[in-house]
Design an enzyme around this catalytic site. Structure first.
Site, short mmCIF file in Angstrom:
data_model
loop_
_atom_site.label_atom_id
_atom_site.label_comp_id
_atom_site.label_asym_id
_atom_site.label_seq_id
_atom_site.Cartn_x
_atom_site.Cartn_y
_atom_site.Cartn_z
N GLY A 81 0.79 -1.22 0.00
CA GLY A 81 0.00 0.00 0.00
C GLY A 81 0.83 1.27 0.00
O GLY A 81 0.30 2.36 0.21
N SER B 275 2.29 -3.48 -3.73
CA SER B 275 2.26 -2.44 -4.76
C SER B 275 2.48 -2.97 -6.18
O SER B 275 3.13 -2.32 -7.00
CB SER B 275 3.28 -1.33 -4.44
OG SER B 275 2.93 -0.69 -3.22
P1 13P Z 1 -1.08 -3.47 -2.28
O1 13P Z 1 -1.08 -4.15 -3.62
O2 13P Z 1 -2.17 -2.45 -2.10
O3 13P Z 1 0.28 -2.94 -1.92
O4 13P Z 1 -1.41 -4.62 -1.18
C1 13P Z 1 -0.73 -5.81 -1.21
C2 13P Z 1 -1.37 -6.73 -0.25
O5 13P Z 1 -1.34 -6.52 0.95
C3 13P Z 1 -2.08 -7.91 -0.78
O6 13P Z 1 -2.43 -8.80 0.23
#
Ligand code: 13P
Length: 249
Positions: free
Chosen positions: A172, A212
């Site tokens: 994230g 991400s």
């Molecule tokens: P993001 O792709 O938003 O970074 O989240 C990854 C994740 O935690 C998937 O379980």
């Protein structure tokens, strides 16, 4: 051949109408792919998600599960409850469960056992925090996470396990691990499995990368030999982006 997998972890997003709409968008744009496609909506929408998916090639999975079969555990969800609505796979060990809900390796070992005893498959998440990486402690941390939660399993149990390496600093944040960093860790994970079990088992386990992943970086990450797919957070909430990532594998 190892299974290729692209899984969307929707986390605490999407109400009932949004869940159905996103699934219908996905169904309408799902590309031809060798990869298994999975989505993990929130508990309240799992049943509707299973029905909305219908016979499309998308598996609906749960984001969490309680380790006990039933009883006085207010607010919790059991394996039987998931299976009764057609959900046969559960994500366990996500870093957000570890960080915000106090789930540790010992508890996760119990959850994994409960899932396997119920003939469910597990997508098991783990990964280091930034401080671990800065202290050059990331390999031993990841090794201990695997050892503590999974290394009591027998060879046959591993047929039901998919691993998802998710470095916490990349979740994230928009900051993804470089393809080289992902490959380096995935190779280490596979070697750790080979040392504990054997090369045949290690070569059979799908190891997903999460953190991400976006349509514009997925192809390079997925091109690495030990990266067998992705666990996608934010970018799985938009059909176009998720489909872009599926196309990249
Ligand atoms: P993001 O792709 O938003 O970074 O989240 C990854 C994740 O935690 C998937 O379980």
């Amino acid at each position: 051949m190892r299974k290729k997998i692209v899984a969307g972890n929707w986390k605490m997003n999407n109400d009932l109408a949004q869940t159905k709409a996103l699934i219908n968008d996905l169904k309408n744009s799902l590309p031809n792919t060798d990869a298994e496609v999975k989505i993990a909506p929130t508990f309240t929408n799992l049943h509707a998600a299973v029905e909305t998916v219908g016979d499309a090639a998308i598996e609906v999975v749960a984001q969490n599960m309680h380790q006990e079969a039933s009883g006085a555990y207010t607010g919790e969800i059991s394996a039987d409850m998931l299976k009764s609505i057609g959900v046969k796979t559960v994500i366990l060990g996500h870093s957000e469960r570890r960080a915000y809900f106090g789930e540790d390796d010992a508890l996760l070992a119990k959850k994994v056992d409960a899932a396997l005893q119920n003939d469910m498959d597990v997508i098991f998440c783990f990964g280091e925090e930034l401080a671990d990486r800065k202290a050059d402690n990331h390999f031993s941390l990841v090794e201990s996470q695997l050892k503590n939660a999974l290394f009591h399993l027998g060879v046959e149990d591993w047929k039901h396990i998919v691993l998802a390496y998710e470095p916490v600093w990349a979740i994230g944040t928009g900051e993804t691990a470089s393809p080289e960093q992902a490959q380096e860790m995935h190779e280490f994970i596979r070697k750790t499995l080979a040392d504990k079990y054997d090369a045949t088992l290690a070569d059979s386990i799908s190891i997903l990368y999460g953190g991400s992943v976006k349509p514009n970086n997925a192809e390079e990450i997925f091109s690495k030999p030990d990266v067998d797919g992705g666990l996608i957070g934010g970018a799985s909430l938009k059909a176009e982006d998720f489909v872009g990532i599926i196309k990249a594998i």
